[in-house]
Write a protein that holds these residues in place. Structure first.
Motif, PDB file in Angstrom:
ATOM      1  N   PRO A  55     -37.641 -11.862 113.264  1.00 22.42           N
ATOM      2  CA  PRO A  55     -37.070 -13.180 113.499  1.00 22.42           C
ATOM      3  C   PRO A  55     -35.603 -13.148 113.917  1.00 22.42           C
ATOM      4  O   PRO A  55     -35.120 -14.075 114.564  1.00 22.42           O
ATOM      5  CB  PRO A  55     -37.241 -13.900 112.160  1.00 22.42           C
ATOM      6  N   ASN A  56     -34.883 -12.065 113.549  1.00 22.85           N
ATOM      7  CA  ASN A  56     -33.461 -11.987 113.892  1.00 22.85           C
ATOM      8  C   ASN A  56     -32.993 -10.532 113.816  1.00 22.85           C
ATOM      9  O   ASN A  56     -33.722  -9.648 113.356  1.00 22.85           O
ATOM     10  CB  ASN A  56     -32.633 -12.873 112.954  1.00 22.85           C
ATOM     11  N   GLY A  57     -31.757 -10.322 114.265  1.00 21.38           N
ATOM     12  CA  GLY A  57     -31.206  -8.970 114.299  1.00 21.38           C
ATOM     13  C   GLY A  57     -31.035  -8.344 112.934  1.00 21.38           C
ATOM     14  O   GLY A  57     -31.205  -7.136 112.777  1.00 21.38           O
ATOM     15  N   ALA A  58     -30.705  -9.154 111.933  1.00 19.26           N
ATOM     16  CA  ALA A  58     -30.521  -8.611 110.582  1.00 19.26           C
ATOM     17  C   ALA A  58     -31.832  -8.036 110.051  1.00 19.26           C
ATOM     18  O   ALA A  58     -31.861  -6.968 109.441  1.00 19.26           O
ATOM     19  CB  ALA A  58     -29.999  -9.696 109.636  1.00 19.26           C
ATOM     20  N   THR A  59     -32.923  -8.742 110.290  1.00 17.32           N
ATOM     21  CA  THR A  59     -34.239  -8.242 109.868  1.00 17.32           C
ATOM     22  C   THR A  59     -34.605  -6.990 110.651  1.00 17.32           C
ATOM     23  O   THR A  59     -35.102  -6.011 110.091  1.00 17.32           O
ATOM     24  CB  THR A  59     -35.310  -9.330 110.064  1.00 17.32           C
TER      25      THR A  59
END
Length: 168
Positions: free
Chosen positions: A34-38
């Motif tokens: 879902p996003n870069g952190a994940t």
């Protein structure tokens, strides 16, 4: 000059030793998050073949095809973008042992809405593009684009972005 030459020779020798030491290249694991952190939390202590399911829960896709090549293949063959205008990838994590890059959504979005004829045409177009890397056989490109089409549908259904783990 002499010390520089010796250093260069040692570097070249070191590269040869790495190649003959069992490293056969780089593996790319494409996955959705879902996003870069994940995406940055992709398991890192295991070899690629030991990695479990990705955020999609379907194992992602392993290939020897570079993400830059996949981007160019889709955007050139389907969107008609000249090879030199293909956008760069976004680096999410750079580590000595791996990297994670984010592919632009423009790479997967066009694949969802096209039919069989467009996939075939894109494969043919890519097989004739000069000065490009990656597979050149139209049938191999056709198969790869079909895999990516399935991948793009899964990404869309999960509301995820495409990422790639680059693993030597």
């Amino acid at each position: 000059m002499e010390p520089v030459r010796e250093g260069t020779d040692r570097e070249e020798t070191g590269q040869s030793e790495i190649r003959s030491g069992g490293r056969v290249g780089v593996t790319y694991k494409y996955f959705g998050a879902p996003n870069g952190a994940t995406a940055a939390r992709v398991p890192l202590s295991m070899r690629p073949e030991e990695l479990g399911g990705d955020e999609l829960g379907m194992g992602g896709m392993f290939t020897r095809i570079k993400p830059e090549t996949v981007s160019a293949m889709v955007l050139t063959g389907i969107e008609g973008i000249p090879l030199h205008r293909v956008p760069p990838l976004e680096l999410v994590v750079l580590h000595p042992d791996y990297a994670v890059v984010k592919l632009p959504m423009t790479v997967v979005d066009p694949l969802r809405g096209i039919g069989e004829e467009s996939v075939g045409a894109a494969a043919f177009i890519w097989s004739t593009v000069p000065d490009r890397g990656g597979p050149s056989d139209a049938f191999n490109v056709y198969q790869l684009l079909h895999e990516w089409q399935d991948f793009s549908h899964r990404l869309h259904e999960a509301g995820h972005q495409p990422y790639c783990l680059v693993w030597p």
